[in-house]
Write a protein that holds these residues in place. Structure first.
Motif, PDB file in Angstrom:
ATOM      1  N   GLU A 193      37.909  47.512  38.517  1.00 48.54           N
ATOM      2  CA  GLU A 193      38.009  48.740  39.287  1.00 48.54           C
ATOM      3  C   GLU A 193      38.921  49.510  38.421  1.00 48.54           C
ATOM      4  O   GLU A 193      40.002  49.267  38.121  1.00 48.54           O
ATOM      5  CB  GLU A 193      38.527  48.636  40.355  1.00 48.54           C
TER       6      GLU A 193
ATOM      7  N   SER B 282      39.195  42.704  38.617  1.00 50.04           N
ATOM      8  CA  SER B 282      38.550  42.128  39.783  1.00 50.04           C
ATOM      9  C   SER B 282      37.134  41.840  39.554  1.00 50.04           C
ATOM     10  O   SER B 282      36.219  42.651  39.530  1.00 50.04           O
ATOM     11  CB  SER B 282      38.566  42.800  41.020  1.00 50.04           C
TER      12      SER B 282
ATOM     13  N   THR C  80      32.398  39.499  44.130  1.00 51.30           N
ATOM     14  CA  THR C  80      32.315  40.006  42.699  1.00 51.30           C
ATOM     15  C   THR C  80      31.321  39.159  42.039  1.00 51.30           C
ATOM     16  O   THR C  80      30.742  38.379  42.572  1.00 51.30           O
ATOM     17  CB  THR C  80      33.844  39.678  41.973  1.00 51.30           C
TER      18      THR C  80
ATOM     19  N   LEU D 241      36.401  39.849  49.480  1.00 50.63           N
ATOM     20  CA  LEU D 241      36.086  40.423  48.126  1.00 50.63           C
ATOM     21  C   LEU D 241      34.318  39.699  47.665  1.00 50.63           C
ATOM     22  O   LEU D 241      34.465  38.324  47.805  1.00 50.63           O
ATOM     23  CB  LEU D 241      37.071  40.406  47.173  1.00 50.63           C
TER      24      LEU D 241
ATOM     25  N   LYS E 117      44.847  45.181  44.283  1.00 53.07           N
ATOM     26  CA  LYS E 117      45.172  45.172  42.929  1.00 53.07           C
ATOM     27  C   LYS E 117      46.176  44.164  42.541  1.00 53.07           C
ATOM     28  O   LYS E 117      47.202  43.859  43.158  1.00 53.07           O
ATOM     29  CB  LYS E 117      45.779  46.527  42.593  1.00 53.07           C
TER      30      LYS E 117
ATOM     31  N   GLU F 233      40.925  48.594  47.726  1.00 52.58           N
ATOM     32  CA  GLU F 233      40.755  47.437  46.789  1.00 52.58           C
ATOM     33  C   GLU F 233      42.255  46.865  46.346  1.00 52.58           C
ATOM     34  O   GLU F 233      43.080  47.683  46.049  1.00 52.58           O
ATOM     35  CB  GLU F 233      39.905  47.786  45.596  1.00 52.58           C
TER      36      GLU F 233
END
Length: 504
Positions: A14, A9, A330, A328, A74, A72
């Motif tokens: 992670e 991610s 990132t 999220l 996956k 989180e």
């Protein structure tokens, strides 16, 4: 024994610990918890079939698999192999105290398939203290790039089990096969246009953004297509960063797993915003991140959507792209150099000796405003390209790519040595606070600089841009000091764009 996997991610990703519990008095079944995505939920069908078809016994009762941290989400099929290894190695936990990073997709008969993000996963796991990595054999060349830890390439679930038993040794050969690039495009093929060649040489040497504008058919795209023939080789860290991004995007080839030359991305003018900046359901890197440590080429930049053009502002300034979504946040590296071409006006006849421009001044300004002043201000070198005469077309060929590349490599090496203790490695990235240190001018040169800056009414960013270009020109000349001729040449590349975007 602890088994970890990796969730790709963003750039960092992670690290995910795989935990298991079996309730022997419950109804048979498999539950996967820890915010699994669609491919992870389907994994229970694949790894159960792989376990049985590989000759192992599947536990009776209810199997609970937890992916920690559970907060989180996956995604991806790389969890198949670690799930299966966790199930079949339950009895080995007491005798094995090693930690493993395991990545791989399983077929129903137990074979291991290639997955994305292996280099990122190994890098993350190594920082966490893990030293044993079980990965698909097809990802081997990518996995050994880091040159650290014990890499166990496996072709099947049985191979992975034997690694855990200690029956298979890790891969010890660190020879990396690099792709041999054969480029038949040479700058010597371009007749005339010496100013364009010189501008490209300076842009590539110093990492400057570049704009070529002129009527159709004068050689803008032709010149850009020759840039790969003069590019220097990336440093080891740059190659690892670039390869890591391409691995996350699933762009790496099995045979050649390292990208050691600056990539050049040429997105179509109809590309979506998501395709350019990245993100999406799987949170993959976009074109601007795939161009990291390389070049993003926008042919006819005014034809791209305004949202796409303006999305370049942050990465051009900060060398990264932040993706903020509701669920999220990132980021991906995006230290690219922008190369753009453009017609001078909507009808493309402005500046043509034998053409008649039918565009009004208002239409021309609207055409160029689509690019925006903020993007134009971040383009150091702007070169008008005119058609050459028939006599020039039949004349003697100019400098070839080999000669230009030697000059570029020499200038790049000077900069790498100069900035070895800095976060940047090229003149274009010199910070405002360091301009005075690396672009120092003598008194006579200062007068030429002040005169030119006042004449062109340059902004502070424009003045710094000229100084950085002059620093690159001095490096190409092998001069430790910036001389007046370097400053005067630097001004010629900044002449267009700050007041009128077109020929003036």
């Amino acid at each position: 024994m602890k088994i970890f996997s990796y969730s790709s991610s963003g750039y960092d990703g992670e690290l995910v610990q795989i935990e298991i519990n079996i309730f022997t008095r419950s109804l048979p079944g498999i539950d996967i918890v820890g915010l699994p995505g669609g491919a992870v939920k389907e994994s229970k069908v694949r790894f159960r079939s792989a376990i049985l078809n590989s000759g192992f016994d599947f536990p009776k009762g209810r199997v609970i698999i937890n992916m920690a941290p559970a907060g989180e989400r996956k995604e991806g099929a790389c969890f198949d192999l670690p799930f299966a290894c966790r199930v079949i190695s339950l009895e080995l936990d007491k005798n094995n105290t090693n930690d493993y990073l395991i990545l791989g997709e399983l077929t129903l008969d137990g074979r291991v398939r290639k997955v994305n993000g292996v280099l990122s996963g190994i890098t993350k796991a190594f920082d966490f203290g893990i030293r044993k990595f079980i990965i698909p054999k097809d990802n081997l060349k990518e996995a050994i790039l880091l040159g650290k830890g014990e890499i166990y390439p496996v072709e099947s679930l049985i191979d992975a089990y034997n690694v855990i038993l200690g029956k298979l040794d890790y891969f010890k050969d660190t020879i990396i096969k690099k792709k041999e690039i054969i480029d038949n495009l040479d700058f010597a093929d371009i007749m005339g246009q010496e100013s364009v060649k010189r501008g490209i040489e300076i842009a590539v040497s110093g990492g400057h953004n570049l704009l070529l504008f002129g009527p159709p058919g004068v050689g803008k795209s032709l010149a850009v297509s020759r840039i790969p023939s003069i590019l220097p080789v990336l440093t080891k860290n740059e190659a690892l960063e670039t390869t890591r991004i391409w691995s996350l995007a699933g762009k790496l080839k099995t045979e050649y797993a390292i990208i050691d030359t600056p990539p050049i991305r040429r997105p179509h003018h109809g590309a979506s915003l998501e395709g350019m900046v990245g993100g999406g359901k799987l949170n993959r890197p976009g074109e601007i991140s795939l161009a990291h440590n390389g070049y993003l080429f926008l042919d006819e930049i005014a034809e791209y959507k305004t949202t796409i053009i303006q999305s370049l502002r942050e990465p051009l300034e900060e060398q990264k792209i932040s993706l903020n979504r509701a669920s999220l946040s990132t980021w991906f590296p995006a230290n690219f150099r922008l190369i753009a071409t453009s017609n001078p006006c909507p009808c493309a006849n402005l500046g043509k000796e034998d053409g008649i421009c039918m565009c009004s001044e208002k239409e021309i300004r609207r055409y160029w405003k689509k690019m925006g002043g903020a993007i134009m201000d971040r383009i150091d070198i702007r070169i008008p390209v005119n058609a050459i005469s028939t006599k020039e077309m039949l004349g003697v060929k100019g400098r070839d790519s080999n000669e230009i590349r030697e000059n570029v490599e020499r200038a790049v090496n000077i900069q790498r040595e100069r900035f070895r203790d800095k976060e940047y490695s090229c003149n274009a990235r010199i910070t405002p606070g360091d301009v005075d240190n690396y672009c120092l001018l003598k008194d006579s040169t200062k007068e030429a600089f002040i005169s030119g800056a006042n004449k062109l009414s340059l902004s502070s960013r424009g003045c710094h841009s000229v100084l950085k270009i002059a620093r690159t020109i001095a490096d190409l000349d092998g001069s430790a000091n910036i001389c007046e001729k370097h400053i005067l040449e630097g001004f010629t590349y900044r002449r267009y764009g700050d007041e009128d975007y077109y020929f003036n």
